[in-house]
Structure formats: structure tokens, C-alpha cells
Design a protein around this motif. Structure first.
Motif, PDB file in Angstrom:
ATOM      1  N   LEU A   1       7.922   7.545   4.661  1.00  0.00           N
ATOM      2  CA  LEU A   1       9.281   8.204   3.493  1.00  0.00           C
ATOM      3  C   LEU A   1       9.291   6.992   2.275  1.00  0.00           C
ATOM      4  CD1 LEU A   1      12.145   9.623   2.141  1.00  0.00           C
ATOM      5  CD2 LEU A   1      12.930   7.506   4.288  1.00  0.00           C
ATOM      6  N   VAL A   2       8.773   5.744   2.873  1.00  0.00           N
ATOM      7  CA  VAL A   2       8.681   4.308   2.232  1.00  0.00           C
ATOM      8  C   VAL A   2       7.265   4.385   0.659  1.00  0.00           C
ATOM      9  CG1 VAL A   2       7.989   2.296   1.930  1.00  0.00           C
ATOM     10  CG2 VAL A   2       9.451   3.160   3.592  1.00  0.00           C
ATOM     11  N   GLU A   3       6.103   5.401   1.006  1.00  0.00           N
ATOM     12  CA  GLU A   3       5.499   5.606   0.264  1.00  0.00           C
ATOM     13  C   GLU A   3       5.789   6.870  -0.856  1.00  0.00           C
ATOM     14  OE1 GLU A   3       1.805   7.140   1.929  1.00  0.00           O
ATOM     15  OE2 GLU A   3       1.625   4.889   3.819  1.00  0.00           O
ATOM     16  N   GLN A   4       6.013   8.274   0.336  1.00  0.00           N
ATOM     17  CA  GLN A   4       7.176   8.971  -0.770  1.00  0.00           C
ATOM     18  C   GLN A   4       8.261   8.737  -1.584  1.00  0.00           C
ATOM     19  OE1 GLN A   4       8.850  12.039   1.802  1.00  0.00           O
ATOM     20  NE2 GLN A   4       6.878  12.859   2.298  1.00  0.00           N
ATOM     21  N   MET A   5       9.423   7.435  -1.430  1.00  0.00           N
ATOM     22  CA  MET A   5      10.394   6.941  -2.293  1.00  0.00           C
ATOM     23  C   MET A   5       9.266   6.216  -3.526  1.00  0.00           C
ATOM     24  SD  MET A   5      13.397   5.661   0.415  1.00  0.00           S
ATOM     25  CE  MET A   5      13.663   4.295   0.040  1.00  0.00           C
ATOM     26  N   LEU A   6       8.088   5.398  -3.292  1.00  0.00           N
ATOM     27  CA  LEU A   6       7.641   4.422  -4.056  1.00  0.00           C
ATOM     28  C   LEU A   6       6.835   5.798  -5.373  1.00  0.00           C
ATOM     29  CD1 LEU A   6       6.109   1.845  -1.889  1.00  0.00           C
ATOM     30  CD2 LEU A   6       7.607   1.715  -3.245  1.00  0.00           C
ATOM     31  N   GLU A   7       6.298   6.375  -5.361  1.00  0.00           N
ATOM     32  CA  GLU A   7       5.823   7.766  -5.438  1.00  0.00           C
ATOM     33  C   GLU A   7       6.900   8.034  -6.100  1.00  0.00           C
ATOM     34  OE1 GLU A   7       3.194   8.825  -7.887  1.00  0.00           O
ATOM     35  OE2 GLU A   7       2.590   7.633  -6.141  1.00  0.00           O
ATOM     36  N   VAL A   8       8.225   7.951  -5.932  1.00  0.00           N
ATOM     37  CA  VAL A   8       9.153   8.444  -6.995  1.00  0.00           C
ATOM     38  C   VAL A   8       9.377   7.294  -7.908  1.00  0.00           C
ATOM     39  CG1 VAL A   8      11.867   9.380  -7.337  1.00  0.00           C
ATOM     40  CG2 VAL A   8      10.350  10.803  -5.715  1.00  0.00           C
ATOM     41  N   LEU A   9       9.541   6.266  -7.606  1.00  0.00           N
ATOM     42  CA  LEU A   9       9.936   5.190  -7.929  1.00  0.00           C
ATOM     43  C   LEU A   9       8.785   5.094  -9.352  1.00  0.00           C
ATOM     44  CD1 LEU A   9      11.262   2.909  -5.851  1.00  0.00           C
ATOM     45  CD2 LEU A   9      12.611   3.952  -7.629  1.00  0.00           C
ATOM     46  N   ARG A  10       7.508   5.609  -8.850  1.00  0.00           N
ATOM     47  CA  ARG A  10       6.616   5.123  -9.690  1.00  0.00           C
ATOM     48  C   ARG A  10       6.561   6.040 -11.168  1.00  0.00           C
ATOM     49  NH1 ARG A  10       2.853   5.047  -5.111  1.00  0.00           N
ATOM     50  NH2 ARG A  10       2.418   3.216  -4.835  1.00  0.00           N
ATOM     51  N   GLN A  11       6.947   7.372 -10.839  1.00  0.00           N
ATOM     52  CA  GLN A  11       7.219   8.235 -12.054  1.00  0.00           C
ATOM     53  C   GLN A  11       8.585   8.342 -12.736  1.00  0.00           C
ATOM     54  OE1 GLN A  11       7.070  11.930  -9.970  1.00  0.00           O
ATOM     55  NE2 GLN A  11       5.433  11.769  -9.156  1.00  0.00           N
ATOM     56  N   MET A  12       9.393   7.690 -12.590  1.00  0.00           N
ATOM     57  CA  MET A  12      11.058   7.054 -13.002  1.00  0.00           C
ATOM     58  C   MET A  12      10.379   5.694 -14.101  1.00  0.00           C
ATOM     59  SD  MET A  12      13.519   6.236 -10.306  1.00  0.00           S
ATOM     60  CE  MET A  12      14.932   6.150 -11.163  1.00  0.00           C
ATOM     61  N   PRO A  13      11.152   6.098 -15.517  1.00  0.00           N
ATOM     62  CA  PRO A  13      10.816   5.409 -16.306  1.00  0.00           C
ATOM     63  C   PRO A  13      11.298   3.939 -15.769  1.00  0.00           C
ATOM     64  CG  PRO A  13      12.593   7.285 -17.389  1.00  0.00           C
ATOM     65  CD  PRO A  13      11.694   7.348 -15.513  1.00  0.00           C
TER      66      PRO A  13
END
Length: 64
Positions: free
Chosen positions: A25-37
Motif C-alpha cells: 500500500l505504501v508503494e501504491q501511495m508513493l506512485e500516486v504521489l509521484r503522479q501528482m503535481p
């Protein structure tokens, strides 16, 4: 000072639980954060700070 240590300890407990119980879940959250401006991440950070301040204030008002 004691309240600050208590708050820091609680943050570390919650963070540690997330990493221990749901590392994917942490990895998924980090990926979402990477995609955010960056502006959206900054706003999210300020909202987290504001939420934390409100919770600390409420705890103090309730006698913690």
C-alpha cells in the motif's frame, strides 16, 4: 515538551504500522504521489498540517 514527544511517538507508531502491515500500500501511495503535481502535494501537506493542529488543539481542550 512531553506533549510533543507523545505526538511524535504516536506518529511513528502509525507510520510503522503502515510499513509493517501494508508495505505494498505504501508503494501504491508513493506512485500516486509521484503522479501528482508539486502544487497539489504542497496543498495536501498544508491540509495535513492543519488537520494535525486541529487534532492537537482538540486533545488539549479535552485535557490531554
Amino acid at each position: 515538551m512531553g506533549t510533543a514527544l507523545l505526538a511524535l511517538g504516536l506518529v511513528l507508531i502509525v507510520e510503522g504500522l503502515v510499513y509493517a502491515l501494508a508495505p505494498s500500500l505504501v508503494e501504491q501511495m508513493l506512485e500516486v504521489l509521484r503522479q501528482m503535481p508539486p502544487e497539489a502535494r504542497r496543498i495536501l501537506g498544508f491540509l495535513a498540517i492543519l488537520s494535525g493542529l486541529v487534532l492537537v488543539w482538540l486533545a488539549k481542550m479535552l485535557g490531554a
